[in-house]
Design an enzyme around this catalytic site. Sequence first.
Site, PDB file in Angstrom:
ATOM      1  CB  ILE A   8      -1.087  -0.038   1.112  1.00 50.78           C
ATOM      2  CG1 ILE A   8      -2.078   1.114   0.969  1.00 50.78           C
ATOM      3  CG2 ILE A   8      -0.492  -0.105   2.514  1.00 50.78           C
ATOM      4  CD1 ILE A   8      -3.425   0.899   1.638  1.00 50.78           C
TER       5      ILE A   8
ATOM      6  CB  ALA B 237       0.276  -7.992   2.770  1.00 52.61           C
TER       7      ALA B 237
ATOM      8  CD  GLU C 126      -5.309  -0.897 -19.644  1.00 52.99           C
ATOM      9  OE1 GLU C 126      -6.090  -1.628 -20.242  1.00 52.99           O
ATOM     10  OE2 GLU C 126      -4.401  -0.270 -20.224  1.00 52.99           O
TER      11      GLU C 126
ATOM     12  N   GLY D 158       6.022  10.861  -6.810  1.00 56.78           N
ATOM     13  CA  GLY D 158       5.631   9.444  -6.902  1.00 56.78           C
ATOM     14  C   GLY D 158       5.661   8.880  -8.312  1.00 56.78           C
TER      15      GLY D 158
ATOM     16  CE  LYS E  20       5.836   2.218 -17.707  1.00 59.85           C
ATOM     17  NZ  LYS E  20       6.119   3.616 -17.373  1.00 59.85           N
TER      18      LYS E  20
HETATM   19  P1  NDP Z   1       5.819   2.053  -3.627  1.00 67.43           P
HETATM   20  O1  NDP Z   1       7.250   1.823  -3.307  1.00 67.43           O
HETATM   21  O2  NDP Z   1       5.235   3.388  -3.378  1.00 67.43           O
HETATM   22  O3  NDP Z   1       4.923   0.971  -2.875  1.00 67.43           O
HETATM   23  C1  NDP Z   1       5.320  -0.353  -2.668  1.00 67.43           C
HETATM   24  C2  NDP Z   1       4.779  -0.783  -1.325  1.00 67.43           C
HETATM   25  O4  NDP Z   1       5.039  -2.176  -1.139  1.00 67.43           O
HETATM   26  C3  NDP Z   1       5.448  -0.048  -0.154  1.00 67.43           C
HETATM   27  O5  NDP Z   1       4.474   0.362   0.759  1.00 67.43           O
HETATM   28  C4  NDP Z   1       6.362  -1.112   0.416  1.00 67.43           C
HETATM   29  O6  NDP Z   1       6.583  -0.955   1.807  1.00 67.43           O
HETATM   30  C5  NDP Z   1       5.566  -2.368   0.174  1.00 67.43           C
HETATM   31  N1  NDP Z   1       6.378  -3.570   0.197  1.00 67.43           N
HETATM   32  C6  NDP Z   1       7.665  -3.743  -0.191  1.00 67.43           C
HETATM   33  N2  NDP Z   1       8.035  -5.028  -0.016  1.00 67.43           N
HETATM   34  C7  NDP Z   1       6.969  -5.668   0.511  1.00 67.43           C
HETATM   35  C8  NDP Z   1       6.727  -6.999   0.928  1.00 67.43           C
HETATM   36  N3  NDP Z   1       7.666  -7.948   0.851  1.00 67.43           N
HETATM   37  N4  NDP Z   1       5.522  -7.306   1.436  1.00 67.43           N
HETATM   38  C9  NDP Z   1       4.551  -6.372   1.545  1.00 67.43           C
HETATM   39  N5  NDP Z   1       4.720  -5.090   1.171  1.00 67.43           N
HETATM   40  C10 NDP Z   1       5.917  -4.740   0.641  1.00 67.43           C
HETATM   41  O7  NDP Z   1       5.634   1.637  -5.168  1.00 67.43           O
HETATM   42  P2  NDP Z   1       4.540   2.164  -6.192  1.00 67.43           P
HETATM   43  O8  NDP Z   1       3.206   2.145  -5.570  1.00 67.43           O
HETATM   44  O9  NDP Z   1       5.015   3.397  -6.835  1.00 67.43           O
HETATM   45  O10 NDP Z   1       4.640   1.020  -7.316  1.00 67.43           O
HETATM   46  C11 NDP Z   1       4.035  -0.245  -7.143  1.00 67.43           C
HETATM   47  C12 NDP Z   1       4.080  -0.963  -8.491  1.00 67.43           C
HETATM   48  O11 NDP Z   1       3.349  -0.205  -9.439  1.00 67.43           O
HETATM   49  C13 NDP Z   1       5.478  -1.132  -9.086  1.00 67.43           C
HETATM   50  O12 NDP Z   1       5.529  -2.347  -9.786  1.00 67.43           O
HETATM   51  C14 NDP Z   1       5.586   0.034 -10.071  1.00 67.43           C
HETATM   52  O13 NDP Z   1       6.478  -0.204 -11.123  1.00 67.43           O
HETATM   53  C15 NDP Z   1       4.167   0.089 -10.572  1.00 67.43           C
HETATM   54  N6  NDP Z   1       3.732   1.366 -11.113  1.00 67.43           N
HETATM   55  C16 NDP Z   1       3.909   2.514 -10.403  1.00 67.43           C
HETATM   56  C17 NDP Z   1       3.440   3.715 -10.900  1.00 67.43           C
HETATM   57  C18 NDP Z   1       3.595   4.989 -10.154  1.00 67.43           C
HETATM   58  O14 NDP Z   1       3.175   6.028 -10.661  1.00 67.43           O
HETATM   59  N7  NDP Z   1       4.175   4.989  -8.965  1.00 67.43           N
HETATM   60  C19 NDP Z   1       2.734   3.767 -12.182  1.00 67.43           C
HETATM   61  C20 NDP Z   1       2.591   2.508 -12.847  1.00 67.43           C
HETATM   62  C21 NDP Z   1       3.078   1.352 -12.324  1.00 67.43           C
HETATM   63  P3  NDP Z   1       7.864  -0.082   2.279  1.00 67.43           P
HETATM   64  O15 NDP Z   1       7.628   1.295   1.784  1.00 67.43           O
HETATM   65  O16 NDP Z   1       7.808  -0.212   3.766  1.00 67.43           O
HETATM   66  O17 NDP Z   1       9.049  -0.732   1.656  1.00 67.43           O
HETATM   67  N1  HSE Z   2       8.294   5.300 -13.217  1.00 63.21           N
HETATM   68  C1  HSE Z   2       7.225   5.228 -14.154  1.00 63.21           C
HETATM   69  C2  HSE Z   2       7.184   6.506 -14.964  1.00 63.21           C
HETATM   70  C3  HSE Z   2       5.921   5.021 -13.413  1.00 63.21           C
HETATM   71  O1  HSE Z   2       7.874   7.466 -14.624  1.00 63.21           O
HETATM   72  O2  HSE Z   2       6.483   6.543 -15.965  1.00 63.21           O
HETATM   73  C4  HSE Z   2       4.811   4.629 -14.336  1.00 63.21           C
HETATM   74  O3  HSE Z   2       4.995   3.374 -14.867  1.00 63.21           O
END
Ligand code: NDP
Ligand code: HSE
EC number: 1.1.1.3
Length: 440
Positions: A11, A43, A129, A187, A205
């Site tokens: 999250i 989780a 998606e 972010g 991608k």
């Molecule tokens: P974040 O780092 O913000 O969130 C990841 C979360 O997962 C953190 O809260 C982290 O906790 C938690 N985490 C890490 N390891 C574990 C584990 N073993 N068990 C449970 N929780 C865990 O990442 P994003 O939300 O930015 O990205 C998530 C996914 O989405 C990635 O694959 C990314 O490439 C993809 N994505 C992201 C975009 C964006 O705009 N950010 C856009 C499109 C895709 P902690 O912080 O404590 O480590």
């Molecule tokens: N790190 C990626 C970007 C997040 O900057 O486009 C979206 O996939």
Amino acid sequence: MKPIKVGLLGIGTVGAGTFNVLARNQEEITRRAGRGIEIIAVADLNTARANELTGGKCKVVSDARELVNDPEIDIIIELIGGYGIARELVMQAIANGKHVVTANKALLATHGNEIFAAAQAKGVMVAFEAAVAGGIPIIKALREGLTANRIQWLAGIINGTTNFILSEMRDKGLDFDTVLKEAQRLGYAEADPTFDIEGVDAAHKATIMSAIAFGIPVQFDKAHVEGITKLQAVDIQYAEQLGYRIKLLGIAKRAIVNGTEGIELRVHPTLIPSKRLIANVEGAMNAVLVQGDAVGATLYYGKGAGSEPTASAVIADLVDITRLATADPEHRVPHLAFQPNAMNDINILPMSEITTSYYLRLNVVDQPGVLADLTRILADATISIDAMMQKEPADNETHTDIVILTHQTQEKNVVAAIAKMEALSTVVGQVTKIRLENLS
Ligand code: NDP
Ligand code: HSE
């Protein structure tokens, strides 16, 4: 019908957006899905923050395996990222007969074939998606909306971080590191921002889109990957003067080389005519241009990163999966758009075989005969010149920049010509080469 039960792994930026949008738009989403969608457990390593974000509305655990093995849960949303624990959790969820929604392009571009095969065997969906271009429904467009077409090529600005950096550097004159920090704060950037700036994220991608567009397996290892770290401000300026804008493009294109069909799969900084709509996609916005034989060119534009834009795509997948129970499950769309037994084995071409136009910048000694030497080398390599620009040398300056735009040619011809140019005593240092696509 009882709500479908969901377990959310991670999250962070996207996970929090997903939780909030689902709660905010629950009623409307239920009307679309035909059934409620309820996140019953989250989780995250940081349980205190997870408890705060969820406000006690669902169970929070630190071990994601608990949710993947929970028989109550129908759908797992994987928003942890990376190919370590995320891969293990996704494979276990599939083995346990759960549908999976993920935004993890790194995982799918590298292990997608194994994941989709396992999902196919188990009869569950892996929906992604959000993995390409964030909130833009490009996967649905390629897989469903354009299904009548033979896709000829696609080209996309598919990394928000690098597009944000290029825009801010050009418009505000900010330096690279300052803008990258801002992208991280907002972010947009990956956990490892080198994935963004070195073109790896865009290549993940592009790899996924190439599979869906052409009916081939995901083959990230064969993609050409080049980021923006070597791009110099002077080239951005010269390109502007010549009527072009430099963007980091992900390109997937059908090509015939020596009578055999292949696929160009490449990510690199690219000059695009400034008048093209896609050249004016600024900031963290993404856009994907798709050329189909029936429809012609179509352009998809929107937010490619960020908490709620990406959540929008995650929830669209949740709704699609929920509809399996509210609509006829026999009419599912295959993961990579083509039926698994109808996949093609077209080769990804080596970069030497790709065809495009080029921007070349050379720093030369300002003396007679230099231009003649350069044009002779290009002519010998059968490379035709489209435009040329020579900068007036500053006072007392003995060197000057020459910029050459070429017509289309194969990469190997340009590489050979550059080697000959760099061997001339009048050419200083390395020749800067940036590929140019007219996208017409
Ligand atoms: P974040 O780092 O913000 O969130 C990841 C979360 O997962 C953190 O809260 C982290 O906790 C938690 N985490 C890490 N390891 C574990 C584990 N073993 N068990 C449970 N929780 C865990 O990442 P994003 O939300 O930015 O990205 C998530 C996914 O989405 C990635 O694959 C990314 O490439 C993809 N994505 C992201 C975009 C964006 O705009 N950010 C856009 C499109 C895709 P902690 O912080 O404590 O480590
Ligand atoms: N790190 C990626 C970007 C997040 O900057 O486009 C979206 O996939």
